[in-house]
Design a protein around this motif. Structure first.
Motif, PDB file in Angstrom:
ATOM      1  N   LYS A  68       0.821  -1.195   0.000  1.00  0.00           N
ATOM      2  CA  LYS A  68       0.000   0.000   0.000  1.00  0.00           C
ATOM      3  C   LYS A  68       0.866   1.261   0.000  1.00  0.00           C
ATOM      4  O   LYS A  68       0.506   2.281  -0.566  1.00  0.00           O
ATOM      5  CB  LYS A  68      -0.914  -0.001   1.225  1.00  0.00           C
ATOM      6  CG  LYS A  68      -2.109   0.934   1.078  1.00  0.00           C
ATOM      7  CD  LYS A  68      -3.032   0.493  -0.039  1.00  0.00           C
ATOM      8  CE  LYS A  68      -4.262   1.384  -0.125  1.00  0.00           C
ATOM      9  NZ  LYS A  68      -5.150   0.972  -1.217  1.00  0.00           N
ATOM     10  N   THR A  85       1.466   2.314  -3.398  1.00  0.00           N
ATOM     11  CA  THR A  85       0.356   2.975  -4.067  1.00  0.00           C
ATOM     12  C   THR A  85       0.295   4.456  -3.716  1.00  0.00           C
ATOM     13  O   THR A  85      -0.247   5.250  -4.469  1.00  0.00           O
ATOM     14  CB  THR A  85      -0.995   2.324  -3.712  1.00  0.00           C
ATOM     15  OG1 THR A  85      -1.301   2.584  -2.344  1.00  0.00           O
ATOM     16  CG2 THR A  85      -0.955   0.822  -3.939  1.00  0.00           C
ATOM     17  N   LYS A 120      -0.638   8.335  -9.938  1.00  0.00           N
ATOM     18  CA  LYS A 120      -2.069   8.047  -9.879  1.00  0.00           C
ATOM     19  C   LYS A 120      -2.616   7.900 -11.299  1.00  0.00           C
ATOM     20  O   LYS A 120      -2.362   8.744 -12.165  1.00  0.00           O
ATOM     21  CB  LYS A 120      -2.824   9.180  -9.163  1.00  0.00           C
ATOM     22  CG  LYS A 120      -2.367   9.378  -7.727  1.00  0.00           C
ATOM     23  CD  LYS A 120      -2.761   8.232  -6.842  1.00  0.00           C
ATOM     24  CE  LYS A 120      -2.339   8.481  -5.409  1.00  0.00           C
ATOM     25  NZ  LYS A 120      -2.696   7.396  -4.497  1.00  0.00           N
ATOM     26  N   HIS A 131      -9.705   5.955 -13.277  1.00  0.00           N
ATOM     27  CA  HIS A 131     -10.733   6.297 -12.291  1.00  0.00           C
ATOM     28  C   HIS A 131     -10.980   7.808 -12.352  1.00  0.00           C
ATOM     29  O   HIS A 131     -10.650   8.538 -11.422  1.00  0.00           O
ATOM     30  CB  HIS A 131     -10.292   5.888 -10.890  1.00  0.00           C
ATOM     31  CG  HIS A 131      -9.899   4.450 -10.782  1.00  0.00           C
ATOM     32  ND1 HIS A 131     -10.819   3.432 -10.736  1.00  0.00           N
ATOM     33  CD2 HIS A 131      -8.678   3.866 -10.721  1.00  0.00           C
ATOM     34  CE1 HIS A 131     -10.193   2.272 -10.637  1.00  0.00           C
ATOM     35  NE2 HIS A 131      -8.900   2.501 -10.633  1.00  0.00           N
ATOM     36  N   LEU A 186     -12.738   9.513  -9.331  1.00  0.00           N
ATOM     37  CA  LEU A 186     -12.270   9.212  -7.978  1.00  0.00           C
ATOM     38  C   LEU A 186     -11.740  10.474  -7.299  1.00  0.00           C
ATOM     39  O   LEU A 186     -10.934  11.213  -7.866  1.00  0.00           O
ATOM     40  CB  LEU A 186     -11.164   8.160  -8.036  1.00  0.00           C
ATOM     41  CG  LEU A 186     -10.716   7.580  -6.694  1.00  0.00           C
ATOM     42  CD1 LEU A 186     -11.834   6.756  -6.075  1.00  0.00           C
ATOM     43  CD2 LEU A 186      -9.466   6.734  -6.873  1.00  0.00           C
ATOM     44  N   ASP A 209      -9.374  11.764  -4.729  1.00  0.00           N
ATOM     45  CA  ASP A 209      -8.184  11.258  -4.053  1.00  0.00           C
ATOM     46  C   ASP A 209      -7.939  12.039  -2.770  1.00  0.00           C
ATOM     47  O   ASP A 209      -7.517  13.189  -2.801  1.00  0.00           O
ATOM     48  CB  ASP A 209      -6.968  11.361  -4.982  1.00  0.00           C
ATOM     49  CG  ASP A 209      -5.693  10.854  -4.318  1.00  0.00           C
ATOM     50  OD1 ASP A 209      -5.808  10.167  -3.279  1.00  0.00           O
ATOM     51  OD2 ASP A 209      -4.594  11.147  -4.833  1.00  0.00           O
ATOM     52  N   SER A 227      -5.968  10.543  -0.445  1.00  0.00           N
ATOM     53  CA  SER A 227      -4.982   9.612   0.103  1.00  0.00           C
ATOM     54  C   SER A 227      -3.561  10.148   0.111  1.00  0.00           C
ATOM     55  O   SER A 227      -2.714   9.616   0.825  1.00  0.00           O
ATOM     56  CB  SER A 227      -5.008   8.306  -0.700  1.00  0.00           C
ATOM     57  OG  SER A 227      -4.506   8.509  -2.014  1.00  0.00           O
ATOM     58  N   ALA A 274     -12.148   1.674   4.043  1.00  0.00           N
ATOM     59  CA  ALA A 274     -11.433   2.253   2.908  1.00  0.00           C
ATOM     60  C   ALA A 274     -11.956   1.685   1.592  1.00  0.00           C
ATOM     61  O   ALA A 274     -12.120   2.418   0.604  1.00  0.00           O
ATOM     62  CB  ALA A 274      -9.937   1.993   3.050  1.00  0.00           C
ATOM     63  N   CYS A 278     -15.325   3.255   0.868  1.00  0.00           N
ATOM     64  CA  CYS A 278     -15.149   4.626   0.367  1.00  0.00           C
ATOM     65  C   CYS A 278     -14.736   4.620  -1.097  1.00  0.00           C
ATOM     66  O   CYS A 278     -15.241   5.412  -1.901  1.00  0.00           O
ATOM     67  CB  CYS A 278     -14.104   5.358   1.202  1.00  0.00           C
ATOM     68  SG  CYS A 278     -14.657   5.854   2.848  1.00  0.00           S
ATOM     69  N   ARG A 279     -13.826   3.728  -1.429  1.00  0.00           N
ATOM     70  CA  ARG A 279     -13.363   3.665  -2.810  1.00  0.00           C
ATOM     71  C   ARG A 279     -14.500   3.271  -3.743  1.00  0.00           C
ATOM     72  O   ARG A 279     -14.614   3.807  -4.846  1.00  0.00           O
ATOM     73  CB  ARG A 279     -12.191   2.689  -2.944  1.00  0.00           C
ATOM     74  CG  ARG A 279     -11.581   2.662  -4.344  1.00  0.00           C
ATOM     75  CD  ARG A 279     -10.339   1.796  -4.413  1.00  0.00           C
ATOM     76  NE  ARG A 279      -9.806   1.774  -5.767  1.00  0.00           N
ATOM     77  CZ  ARG A 279      -9.033   2.706  -6.280  1.00  0.00           C
ATOM     78  NH1 ARG A 279      -8.681   3.746  -5.545  1.00  0.00           N
ATOM     79  NH2 ARG A 279      -8.597   2.611  -7.521  1.00  0.00           N
ATOM     80  N   GLU A 337     -10.908   7.920  -2.171  1.00  0.00           N
ATOM     81  CA  GLU A 337      -9.772   7.107  -1.757  1.00  0.00           C
ATOM     82  C   GLU A 337      -9.174   7.663  -0.468  1.00  0.00           C
ATOM     83  O   GLU A 337      -8.756   8.821  -0.405  1.00  0.00           O
ATOM     84  CB  GLU A 337      -8.701   7.075  -2.848  1.00  0.00           C
ATOM     85  CG  GLU A 337      -7.611   6.061  -2.579  1.00  0.00           C
ATOM     86  CD  GLU A 337      -6.727   5.803  -3.777  1.00  0.00           C
ATOM     87  OE1 GLU A 337      -5.928   4.849  -3.730  1.00  0.00           O
ATOM     88  OE2 GLU A 337      -6.832   6.558  -4.775  1.00  0.00           O
ATOM     89  N   VAL A 363      -6.772   6.204   3.271  1.00  0.00           N
ATOM     90  CA  VAL A 363      -5.713   5.238   3.579  1.00  0.00           C
ATOM     91  C   VAL A 363      -5.982   4.563   4.915  1.00  0.00           C
ATOM     92  O   VAL A 363      -6.089   5.238   5.944  1.00  0.00           O
ATOM     93  CB  VAL A 363      -4.336   5.935   3.622  1.00  0.00           C
ATOM     94  CG1 VAL A 363      -3.231   4.893   3.761  1.00  0.00           C
ATOM     95  CG2 VAL A 363      -4.109   6.769   2.370  1.00  0.00           C
TER      96      VAL A 363
END
Length: 458
Positions: A86, A89, A94, A99, A102, A104, A106, A400, A403-404, A409, A411
């Protein structure tokens, strides 16, 4: 973890070596959610038998997967999809095209450029001044000295008085942290970190093969008695800590706590690396001045002024600087002359201070939005922070993922955890949203997911 099946990969039949096909299968399973954070991979020999491979092939694949930060192995426990995967990521590019909707929340970066004209004006002034050779040469002595002088001026805004000779220039805080760890520690030497630590800190220790020992936290960060206990039990002599706006919790040490930590450091003859990249967002002073020469402070412009300005500084006593970079070359090799020129210009002209003030104002407004939407779920609410720590009703990974699915997104705590029990919390980066309107939309979704989790009795 918690699932009663053993993952079996499907290897694509192509021309690449079998171990690389297995690595690709691991990466795809993580991306699809078939392997979740904390899940244990099958033992290498068992997987080799199941796939009809030589055990050396699965061993090579696991090593490559670890090198790519997809998995992490622990002696005696096996190989897990841990923070290593993770963490990667959070640092990789990104893929917004995959996406596009999305939100972000994060990534810890400054708020999207609040003064886009600054870079344009700086580049124009460089062209007008005839500075066309910034990409033709390495740093020369004059630019290196200027970088240190402006670094000393920047740190003075944090109440730290240092001379240019008390600083090393580096290509950002992550490079600084890695250089200091590599210089002060031998491979295999234990290092103390916070029980919840920034992914960059964990990644640097893993890369250098330094086993980490987590020190318990409370609402102000490191607990002094826990630090003393871990220092004695582990034999570790070095601590990496973020006393101001700790990542991920946003906690800040008050004067009494900083003094108590400094007392433990002196009493146990420890060394401290202080990550102060968020410090400029706060009025709280650094721990560094209390450490009597036993501290190293790492700072940069990337979290407070502009993420792309990969310029940072290492402050320490002369003898420590000599150990970190005896030839005063290794730390600044990766510094771009062009980036450094812009950074020095911005510090000297006051642009960096103005941009910091704009960031602080925007962060405070966003933090107020977070308090309005998430209220009692916030675990740390004492000081405005670019990131917040949010309590979850049950499994953080589940929240998480939910949420995604709804387009946001965040963490989960496992990305930051260093051993110990699972923490039911997620980090939300308030400054990652492109606007307050987008942040509000994202927080509204998080609130709804939290409410759904509470209603379900999870």
């Amino acid at each position: 973890m918690g699932r009663n099946f053993v993952w079996t990969p499907h290897l694509v039949d192509d021309d690449q070596p079998r171990y690389l096909a297995l690595v690709d299968a691991i990466a795809m399973a993580i991306e699809r959610g078939e392997l979740t954070i904390g899940e244990r991979l099958p033992p290498q020999r068992r997987l080799a038998w199941k796939l009809g491979l030589n055990p050396s092939t699965t061993q090579q694949a696991y090593r490559e997967a670890a090198a790519r930060h997809l998995v992490a192995g622990e002696v005696g426990r096996g190989t897990y999809v841990l923070a290593g995967s993770k963490e990667a990521t959070l640092f990789r590019l990104k893929q917004h095209d995959r996406h596009p909707t999305l939100i972000d929340l994060s990534t810890n970066v400054p708020v999207a450029d609040l003064a886009p004209q600054d870079l344009q004006q700086s580049l124009q002034s460089l062209l007008q001044a005839g500075d066309f050779n910034l990409l033709d040469h390495y740093l020369d002595h004059d630019r290196l000295l200027l970088g240190r002088l402006q670094g000393a001026h920047w740190l003075s805004l944090r109440g730290i008085t240092v001379d240019a000779d008390d600083l090393l220039l580096c290509g950002g805080a992550q490079q600084a942290l890695t250089c200091v760890l590599q210089s002060l520690c031998q491979p295999g030497e234990p290092v103390m970190v916070e029980a919840l630590s920034a992914p960059g800190i964990k990644a640097a220790c893993r890369q250098l093969r330094l086993p980490v020992h987590g020190v318990a936290l409370d609402g102000q960060g490191l607990r002094p008695e826990a630090l003393e206990r871990v220092a004695r039990a582990s034999g570790a002599r070095l601590l990496v800590t973020t006393p101001t706006l700790h990542n991920p919790t946003g906690a800040c040490m008050d004067d009494a706590r900083r003094q108590a930590i400094a007392d433990v450091v002196r009493r146990n003859e420890l060394w401290v690396i202080e990550d102060d990249v968020y410090g400029a967002f706060s009025e709280r002073p650094p721990l560094y001045p209390l450490l009597d020469g036993r501290g190293v402070l790492v700072s940069s412009l990337s979290k407070t002024v502009a993420a792309g300005l990969r310029v940072g500084w290492i402050a320490a006593s002369p003898d420590l600087l000599e150990r970190i970079d005896p030839h005063t070359r290794a730390t600044h090799w990766s510094v771009s002359p062009l980036n450094l020129q812009i950074a020095c210009q911005w510090i000297g002209e006051g642009t960096a201070a103005r941009r910091l003030a704009q960031q602080r104002e925007e962060v405070e407004q966003r933090w107020r939005l977070a308090r309005r939407w998430l209220g009692e779920a916030l675990l740390t609410r004492e000081a405005p922070s670019p990131h917040i720590w949010v309590r979850t009703p049950a499994c953080a990974e589940t929240l998480a993922a939910a949420c995604r699915q709804r387009g946001v997104e965040v963490v989960p705590a496992s990305v930051f955890a260093v051993g110990g029990e699972a923490v039911k919390a997620v980090r939300i980066s308030l400054s990652a949203a492109v606007s307050r309107a987008q942040l509000t939309q994202g927080l509204e979704i998080v609130r709804a997911v939290l409410d759904d989790g509470s209603d379900s009795g999870a």
